[in-house]
Design an enzyme around this catalytic site. Structure first.
Site, PDB file in Angstrom:
ATOM      1  N   ASP A   8       0.860  -1.176   0.000  1.00 18.27           N
ATOM      2  CA  ASP A   8       0.000   0.000   0.000  1.00 18.27           C
ATOM      3  C   ASP A   8       0.906   1.239   0.000  1.00 18.27           C
ATOM      4  OD1 ASP A   8       1.013   0.161   2.533  1.00 18.27           O
ATOM      5  OD2 ASP A   8      -0.904  -0.019   3.565  1.00 18.27           O
ATOM      6  N   ASP A  35      -7.897  -7.503   0.007  1.00 17.03           N
ATOM      7  CA  ASP A  35      -6.992  -7.779   1.111  1.00 17.03           C
ATOM      8  C   ASP A  35      -7.735  -7.409   2.372  1.00 17.03           C
ATOM      9  OD1 ASP A  35      -5.709  -5.319   2.773  1.00 17.03           O
ATOM     10  OD2 ASP A  35      -6.359  -4.646   0.799  1.00 17.03           O
ATOM     11  N   CYS A  74     -13.737 -28.336   6.987  1.00 13.38           N
ATOM     12  CA  CYS A  74     -12.490 -27.663   6.599  1.00 13.38           C
ATOM     13  C   CYS A  74     -11.352 -28.664   6.465  1.00 13.38           C
ATOM     14  CB  CYS A  74     -12.139 -26.610   7.649  1.00 13.38           C
ATOM     15  SG  CYS A  74     -10.609 -25.721   7.297  1.00 13.38           S
ATOM     16  N   CYS A  96      -8.047 -27.769   6.447  1.00 13.91           N
ATOM     17  CA  CYS A  96      -6.769 -27.157   6.832  1.00 13.91           C
ATOM     18  C   CYS A  96      -6.013 -28.030   7.827  1.00 13.91           C
ATOM     19  CB  CYS A  96      -6.986 -25.750   7.395  1.00 13.91           C
ATOM     20  SG  CYS A  96      -7.405 -25.701   9.148  1.00 13.91           S
ATOM     21  N   CYS A 110      -7.560 -28.173  11.318  1.00 11.96           N
ATOM     22  CA  CYS A 110      -8.791 -28.966  11.421  1.00 11.96           C
ATOM     23  C   CYS A 110      -8.525 -30.457  11.187  1.00 11.96           C
ATOM     24  CB  CYS A 110      -9.843 -28.436  10.447  1.00 11.96           C
ATOM     25  SG  CYS A 110     -10.506 -26.835  10.954  1.00 11.96           S
ATOM     26  N   HIS A 112      -6.166 -21.765  10.034  1.00  8.32           N
ATOM     27  CA  HIS A 112      -7.564 -22.068   9.718  1.00  8.32           C
ATOM     28  C   HIS A 112      -8.246 -20.894   9.013  1.00  8.32           C
ATOM     29  CE1 HIS A 112     -11.723 -23.280   9.927  1.00  8.32           C
ATOM     30  NE2 HIS A 112     -11.957 -22.082  10.423  1.00  8.32           N
TER      31      HIS A 112
HETATM   32 ZN   LIG Z   1      -9.672 -25.400   9.349  1.00  5.56          ZN
END
Ligand SMILES: [Zn+2]
Length: 378
Positions: free
Chosen positions: A93, A272, A310, A312, A315, A341
């Site tokens: 930025d 973003d 999920c 990830c 998880c 996550h």
């Molecule tokens: Zn997750």
């Protein structure tokens, strides 16, 4: 090999679009969500972990890096990519948003003072005086060496019509022209920023002026700064159609799960937002349908993952009970797992949105997204 800074439109459905923007550090599949690495680090994450959750583009903050460690130091160590160990695309930025956020007073003296040539401000670190002009900001951003740099603009309050029209917008447009004239780095794309608060005539005027400058990409700034959600969406409805179709459109600083869906529906390509990483460090887990406070006592003995749907690392491997334990015990791994996550959730959501556009099913995706949220809320 496509030309640097070209945008390839691959599919469109209504205003929603899927494409690719080409940078010196590789292609950006759009729509895309960029995690925020304020101080040249996405807090609590290694670059390897960022890759694993699917990040492609990372944002870094010019204001913070200029003050510490300094843009010249970063340049002497090979630029931001080498310095932070991220060889993918980076966006910086202009620092303007942080400087204009320094509206408060310290010891009776205002922390910043703006004039038509630039803005003088005091460092939040040591109180020393600094000055940003468009030319200075271009020097800093070129030293940092991100793939996408942003022009210096004035981020004024979104609902003061007279101030925006008489001061903030003329300045923003003049500064955009000065930034363009001062910018010379051929491997860095400079994006313009449309301002104008929540007023349709001001947004139209700003879009006209910024588009005339012919930047390789255009951003919409000054939103998600206190106006209502509906005012933000209405402003996108007015502004996005005024931006060229053959260039990416970046909605700055906006990015809850619902913002991604509704922003894409209005033609936004790049987002973003610091929210997913910031709330992670406060113990909040984002879901497509809402959020959990993982410190809640109801998770104390819960063997389930944060989110059963999920994929990830957090998880796949850990229970809600364990993550709650880490948070309560103030272990830093808690922040890392929740950041993994939350970023995975955002990056998977934008990936699925893009996939839906590519097969012409974004309208169905959007309807199912909202139906699931309403079902959970009921
Ligand atoms: Zn997750």
């Amino acid at each position: 090999m496509s030309d640097l800074f070209s945008y390839d439109l691959l599919a469109a459905e209504g205003e929603a679009r899927a494409g690719v923007f080409h940078t010196a550090h590789g292609p950006l599949p759009t729509p895309i969500y960029a995690p925020v690495g304020t101080q040249a680090t996405v807090k609590a994450m290694t670059p390897a972990q960022l890759r694993e959750v699917g990040a492609v583009l990372v944002l870094a903050n010019t204001y913070h890096l200029y003050l510490r460690p300094g843009d010249e130091l970063v340049a002497s160590l090979g630029g931001l990519h080498a310095f932070m160990g991220w060889d993918g695309p980076i966006l910086t930025d202009s620092g303007g948003f942080q400087v204009f956020s320094l509206a408060g007073h310290q010891g009776g003296e205002s922390l910043r003072k703006i004039d038509d040539d630039g803005v003088t401000f005091r460092s939040h670190i040591d109180g020393r005086r600094h000055r940003f002009t468009p030319e200075k900001v271009m020097e800093i951003e070129q030293n940092l060496g991100a793939d996408i740099a942003m022009v210096l603009d004035e981020c004024a309050v979104p609902d003061n019509y007279d101030y925006l029209k008489e001061h903030a917008l003329p300045r923003t447009h003049a500064w955009a022209g000065r930034c363009k004239a001062a910018h010379s780095r051929p491997d860095q794309a400079l994006f313009g920023i449309v301002q104008g608060g929540v007023f349709s005539d001001l947004r139209q005027e700003s879009a006209r002026q910024i588009v005339d400058l012919d930047f390789p990409g255009n951003a919409i700034g000054g939103l998600s700064v206190g106006e209502s959600k509906q005012a933000m969406l209405d402003t996108l409805d007015i502004t996005v159609p005024l931006l060229p179709e053959d260039k990416p459109r970046y909605l700055m600083g906006v990015g809850t799960p619902e913002d991604l869906v509704e922003g894409v529906a209005r033609g936004i390509d790049i987002f973003d937002c610091v929210l997913p990483t910031r709330v992670a460090r406060n113990g909040q887990a984002l879901l497509r349908t809402g959020k959990y406070n993982m410190r809640n006592a109801k998770f104390a003995e819960d063997p389930a993952p944060i989110d059963e749907t999920c994929g990830c690392y957090a998880c796949r491997r850990f229970s809600r009970a364990y993550i709650r334990h880490l948070l309560v015990a103030k272990e830093i791994l808690g922040a890392t797992l929740l950041t993994i996550h939350n970023l995975y959730l955002m990056l998977t959501l934008i990936h699925d949105i893009r996939a839906a556009i590519l097969v012409g099913q974004f309208a169905d995706f959007r309807a199912a997204f909202w139906a699931a949220r309403e079902e959970r809320a009921a």
